[in-house]
Design a protein around this motif. Structure first.
Motif, PDB file in Angstrom:
ATOM      1  N   ALA A   1      14.897  20.098  -5.893  1.00  0.00           N
ATOM      2  CA  ALA A   1      14.950  18.942  -6.794  1.00  0.00           C
ATOM      3  C   ALA A   1      13.546  18.556  -7.253  1.00  0.00           C
ATOM      4  CB  ALA A   1      15.622  17.762  -6.096  1.00  0.00           C
ATOM      5  N   ALA A   2      12.577  18.647  -6.355  1.00  0.00           N
ATOM      6  CA  ALA A   2      11.193  18.333  -6.716  1.00  0.00           C
ATOM      7  C   ALA A   2      10.671  19.325  -7.749  1.00  0.00           C
ATOM      8  CB  ALA A   2      10.318  18.339  -5.467  1.00  0.00           C
ATOM      9  N   ARG A   3      10.985  20.600  -7.579  1.00  0.00           N
ATOM     10  CA  ARG A   3      10.530  21.615  -8.539  1.00  0.00           C
ATOM     11  C   ARG A   3      11.122  21.361  -9.922  1.00  0.00           C
ATOM     12  NH1 ARG A   3      10.791  25.091  -3.984  1.00  0.00           N
ATOM     13  NH2 ARG A   3      12.989  25.519  -4.363  1.00  0.00           N
ATOM     14  N   LEU A   4      12.385  20.951  -9.971  1.00  0.00           N
ATOM     15  CA  LEU A   4      13.011  20.653 -11.257  1.00  0.00           C
ATOM     16  C   LEU A   4      12.305  19.488 -11.950  1.00  0.00           C
ATOM     17  CD1 LEU A   4      16.823  20.998 -10.453  1.00  0.00           C
ATOM     18  CD2 LEU A   4      15.461  22.443 -11.964  1.00  0.00           C
ATOM     19  N   SER A   5      11.799  18.555 -11.156  1.00  0.00           N
ATOM     20  CA  SER A   5      11.093  17.404 -11.714  1.00  0.00           C
ATOM     21  C   SER A   5       9.601  17.671 -11.888  1.00  0.00           C
ATOM     22  CB  SER A   5      11.281  16.189 -10.796  1.00  0.00           C
ATOM     23  OG  SER A   5      12.651  15.836 -10.693  1.00  0.00           O
ATOM     24  N   VAL A   6       9.151  18.855 -11.474  1.00  0.00           N
ATOM     25  CA  VAL A   6       7.748  19.275 -11.577  1.00  0.00           C
ATOM     26  C   VAL A   6       6.834  18.268 -10.856  1.00  0.00           C
ATOM     27  CG1 VAL A   6       6.047  20.310 -13.117  1.00  0.00           C
ATOM     28  CG2 VAL A   6       8.401  20.093 -13.874  1.00  0.00           C
ATOM     29  N   VAL A   7       7.205  17.935  -9.634  1.00  0.00           N
ATOM     30  CA  VAL A   7       6.404  17.039  -8.806  1.00  0.00           C
ATOM     31  C   VAL A   7       6.375  17.601  -7.387  1.00  0.00           C
ATOM     32  CG1 VAL A   7       6.920  14.963 -10.146  1.00  0.00           C
ATOM     33  CG2 VAL A   7       8.405  15.598  -8.219  1.00  0.00           C
TER      34      VAL A   7
ATOM     35  N   ASP B   1       0.788  -1.231   0.000  1.00  0.00           N
ATOM     36  CA  ASP B   1       0.000   0.000   0.000  1.00  0.00           C
ATOM     37  C   ASP B   1       0.820   1.282   0.000  1.00  0.00           C
ATOM     38  OD1 ASP B   1      -2.288  -1.517   0.014  1.00  0.00           O
ATOM     39  OD2 ASP B   1      -2.548  -1.411   2.182  1.00  0.00           O
ATOM     40  N   VAL B   2       2.088   1.205   0.374  1.00  0.00           N
ATOM     41  CA  VAL B   2       2.873   2.428   0.563  1.00  0.00           C
ATOM     42  C   VAL B   2       3.685   2.768  -0.679  1.00  0.00           C
ATOM     43  CG1 VAL B   2       3.026   2.117   3.057  1.00  0.00           C
ATOM     44  CG2 VAL B   2       4.769   1.089   1.588  1.00  0.00           C
ATOM     45  N   LEU B   3       4.132   4.025  -0.756  1.00  0.00           N
ATOM     46  CA  LEU B   3       4.964   4.459  -1.875  1.00  0.00           C
ATOM     47  C   LEU B   3       6.410   4.024  -1.696  1.00  0.00           C
ATOM     48  CD1 LEU B   3       3.563   8.061  -2.424  1.00  0.00           C
ATOM     49  CD2 LEU B   3       3.122   6.029  -3.801  1.00  0.00           C
ATOM     50  N   TYR B   4       6.884   4.019  -0.464  1.00  0.00           N
ATOM     51  CA  TYR B   4       8.242   3.528  -0.208  1.00  0.00           C
ATOM     52  C   TYR B   4       8.366   3.150   1.259  1.00  0.00           C
ATOM     53  CZ  TYR B   4       8.960   8.424   1.261  1.00  0.00           C
ATOM     54  OH  TYR B   4       8.853   9.660   1.862  1.00  0.00           O
ATOM     55  N   VAL B   5       9.415   2.376   1.549  1.00  0.00           N
ATOM     56  CA  VAL B   5       9.716   1.968   2.914  1.00  0.00           C
ATOM     57  C   VAL B   5      11.180   2.282   3.185  1.00  0.00           C
ATOM     58  CG1 VAL B   5       9.903   0.051   4.539  1.00  0.00           C
ATOM     59  CG2 VAL B   5       8.003   0.107   2.906  1.00  0.00           C
ATOM     60  N   ASP B   6      11.425   2.995   4.269  1.00  0.00           N
ATOM     61  CA  ASP B   6      12.785   3.361   4.662  1.00  0.00           C
ATOM     62  C   ASP B   6      13.143   2.604   5.935  1.00  0.00           C
ATOM     63  OD1 ASP B   6      15.142   4.485   5.494  1.00  0.00           O
ATOM     64  OD2 ASP B   6      14.487   6.566   5.305  1.00  0.00           O
ATOM     65  N   ASN B   7      14.038   1.624   5.805  1.00  0.00           N
ATOM     66  CA  ASN B   7      14.518   0.868   6.962  1.00  0.00           C
ATOM     67  C   ASN B   7      15.852   1.382   7.471  1.00  0.00           C
ATOM     68  OD1 ASN B   7      12.532  -1.433   7.285  1.00  0.00           O
ATOM     69  ND2 ASN B   7      13.079  -1.726   5.132  1.00  0.00           N
ATOM     70  N   GLY B   8      16.244   2.565   6.999  1.00  0.00           N
ATOM     71  CA  GLY B   8      17.545   3.096   7.393  1.00  0.00           C
ATOM     72  C   GLY B   8      18.551   2.851   6.293  1.00  0.00           C
ATOM     73  N   GLN B   9      19.254   1.745   6.363  1.00  0.00           N
ATOM     74  CA  GLN B   9      20.248   1.436   5.336  1.00  0.00           C
ATOM     75  C   GLN B   9      19.610   0.868   4.072  1.00  0.00           C
ATOM     76  OE1 GLN B   9      23.120  -1.550   6.440  1.00  0.00           O
ATOM     77  NE2 GLN B   9      24.362  -1.260   4.613  1.00  0.00           N
ATOM     78  N   ILE B  10      18.527   0.122   4.231  1.00  0.00           N
ATOM     79  CA  ILE B  10      17.881  -0.543   3.103  1.00  0.00           C
ATOM     80  C   ILE B  10      16.512   0.097   2.863  1.00  0.00           C
ATOM     81  CG2 ILE B  10      17.145  -2.741   2.134  1.00  0.00           C
ATOM     82  CD1 ILE B  10      20.127  -2.662   2.723  1.00  0.00           C
ATOM     83  N   LEU B  11      16.256   0.503   1.613  1.00  0.00           N
ATOM     84  CA  LEU B  11      15.002   1.156   1.268  1.00  0.00           C
ATOM     85  C   LEU B  11      14.410   0.494   0.026  1.00  0.00           C
ATOM     86  CD1 LEU B  11      17.427   3.496   1.863  1.00  0.00           C
ATOM     87  CD2 LEU B  11      15.372   4.912   2.078  1.00  0.00           C
ATOM     88  N   THR B  12      13.086   0.512  -0.069  1.00  0.00           N
ATOM     89  CA  THR B  12      12.404  -0.023  -1.245  1.00  0.00           C
ATOM     90  C   THR B  12      11.297   0.941  -1.643  1.00  0.00           C
ATOM     91  OG1 THR B  12      10.942  -1.332   0.183  1.00  0.00           O
ATOM     92  CG2 THR B  12      12.870  -2.457  -0.726  1.00  0.00           C
ATOM     93  N   SER B  13      10.949   0.949  -2.926  1.00  0.00           N
ATOM     94  CA  SER B  13       9.860   1.814  -3.385  1.00  0.00           C
ATOM     95  C   SER B  13       8.911   1.024  -4.265  1.00  0.00           C
ATOM     96  CB  SER B  13      10.409   3.021  -4.155  1.00  0.00           C
ATOM     97  OG  SER B  13      10.985   2.619  -5.383  1.00  0.00           O
ATOM     98  N   ALA B  14       7.729   1.572  -4.436  1.00  0.00           N
ATOM     99  CA  ALA B  14       6.709   0.945  -5.263  1.00  0.00           C
ATOM    100  C   ALA B  14       7.003   1.232  -6.739  1.00  0.00           C
ATOM    101  CB  ALA B  14       5.341   1.468  -4.849  1.00  0.00           C
ATOM    102  N   GLY B  15       5.973   1.054  -7.579  1.00  0.00           N
ATOM    103  CA  GLY B  15       6.212   1.130  -9.007  1.00  0.00           C
ATOM    104  C   GLY B  15       6.379   2.531  -9.565  1.00  0.00           C
ATOM    105  N   ALA B  16       7.070   2.590 -10.696  1.00  0.00           N
ATOM    106  CA  ALA B  16       7.185   3.769 -11.538  1.00  0.00           C
ATOM    107  C   ALA B  16       7.516   5.042 -10.754  1.00  0.00           C
ATOM    108  CB  ALA B  16       5.910   3.942 -12.359  1.00  0.00           C
ATOM    109  N   ALA B  17       6.556   5.974 -10.681  1.00  0.00           N
ATOM    110  CA  ALA B  17       6.836   7.287 -10.104  1.00  0.00           C
ATOM    111  C   ALA B  17       7.188   7.229  -8.630  1.00  0.00           C
ATOM    112  CB  ALA B  17       5.638   8.214 -10.311  1.00  0.00           C
ATOM    113  N   ALA B  18       6.864   6.140  -7.944  1.00  0.00           N
ATOM    114  CA  ALA B  18       7.238   6.036  -6.529  1.00  0.00           C
ATOM    115  C   ALA B  18       8.755   6.043  -6.359  1.00  0.00           C
ATOM    116  CB  ALA B  18       6.643   4.778  -5.910  1.00  0.00           C
ATOM    117  N   GLY B  19       9.479   5.627  -7.396  1.00  0.00           N
ATOM    118  CA  GLY B  19      10.934   5.723  -7.339  1.00  0.00           C
ATOM    119  C   GLY B  19      11.392   7.161  -7.218  1.00  0.00           C
ATOM    120  N   LEU B  20      10.655   8.065  -7.852  1.00  0.00           N
ATOM    121  CA  LEU B  20      10.958   9.490  -7.735  1.00  0.00           C
ATOM    122  C   LEU B  20      10.691   9.974  -6.314  1.00  0.00           C
ATOM    123  CD1 LEU B  20      11.681  12.222  -8.948  1.00  0.00           C
ATOM    124  CD2 LEU B  20       9.358  12.358  -9.870  1.00  0.00           C
TER     125      LEU B  20
END
Length: 312
Positions: free
Chosen positions: A180-186, A142-161
């Motif tokens: 950086a977000a403004r440069l990517s227009v997100v 259900d989430v866009l990404y998970v931050d475990n500290g050293q190890i992180l994962t993200s969902a599909g496509a734009a969630a990598g951004l």
């Protein structure tokens, strides 16, 4: 300078590969200096990227000096991970390198064992496959990404951004990340998780099954205030028999199926009509706007108004 190594595996998804390259390479600090040095690494210099081939200027030795390693998704997430890549990622983790995956990149990362015992995510459509293949991982679809500290994962496509911007904020602060977000227009942060993008279709029921006429009837009567007894009477079953048949043939209870059907219909109405949220809630059988909003948020992770802004 912080070095980001993007690992290009065979059949790499170009979108997943390009996202960290573009986001990190364009990040600037307040004094104008670049925030990151980006290198593309691969086991072999020639990489199949589906519609084209690419040449990586760095081998796996380029991972050794990186501060962050990004593992993009691949077209075949079940492809075996080569021992050389596995060992390189494990060695980097032992050295304290931050490692993040994008989309189906969670699969090669999982193959290293580095996600065992951790919470992780991937594209929602592949989450069940990841959970089945790696039961030691707590997969959250259900989430866009998970931050475990050293190890992180993200969902599909734009969630990598989203994940890249999250890491930039952790490295250099909100002002640099916002730029950086403004440069990517997100937006720097999006509302909700990837649950809002999941199509909550009904679990398929074989044609000719005992439940097929009942499911059709339910779909045509979503606006009614139906109880379990009402559904059982329509089916000609006792409530106990009804629940048993539903679990056997759909994997959920009758009321769970009904709630999913109502939310899916509500999503469709939010996308295709200008009806008010209150009217849509009544159209799909919720007794009050509050009950509708609560159920919609629990199912999709966002409010009906936010969903409409995103998809209408």
């Amino acid at each position: 300078m912080h070095t980001v190594a993007v690992l290009a595996l065979d059949q790499v998804i170009p979108f997943d590969l390009s996202t960290p390259i573009e986001v990190f390479a364009r990040t600037r600090l307040p004094d104008g200096r670049p925030g990151y040095q980006v290198r593309v690494c691969a086991e072999q210099p020639d990489i199949d990227a589906g519609t084209f081939r690419l040449r990586a200027p760095w081998g796996l030795d380029g991972l050794q000096e990186a501060d962050t390693i990004i593992v993009p998704g691949t077209a075949d997430p079940t492809a075996p991970l080569s021992p050389a890549v596995r060992d390189a990622l494990r060695a980097a983790a032992e050295d304290g390198t931050r490692i993040a995956s994008i989309c189906s990149g969670a699969f090669p990362l999982a193959a290293t064992g580095l996600l065992d015992g951790l919470r992780a995510t991937t594209h929602w459509i592949a989450a069940g496959l990841l959970a089945a293949a790696h039961p030691a991982i707590e997969v959250d679809p259900d989430v866009l990404y998970v931050d475990n500290g050293q190890i992180l994962t993200s969902a599909g496509a734009a969630a990598g951004l989203d994940l890249c911007l999250h890491m930039i904020r952790g490295d250099y602060g909100s002002a640099v990340a916002a730029d950086a977000a403004r440069l990517s227009v997100v937006p720097l942060e999006r509302e909700g998780g990837q649950a809002q993008f999941i199509v909550h279709d009904h679990i398929p029921t074989p044609r000719g099954s005992a439940l097929e006429p009942l499911l059709t009837w339910l779909q045509n009567n979503l606006n009614r205030d139906l109880t379990l007894a009402d559904i059982a009477a329509q089916a000609g079953f006792s409530t106990r028999t009804l629940i048993r048949h539903f679990r056997e043939q759909t994997g959920v209870t009758p009321l769970q199926w009904l709630h999913r059907a109502r939310i899916r219909q509500a999503q469709h109405l939010l996308e295709t009509t200008r009806h008010s949220v209150e009217r849509i809630g009544a159209q799909v059988g919720f007794g009050s706007p509050t009950a509708f909003r609560d159920r919609f948020r629990r199912t999709t992770g966002v409010s009906p108004h936010t969903y409409r802004r995103s998809f209408s």
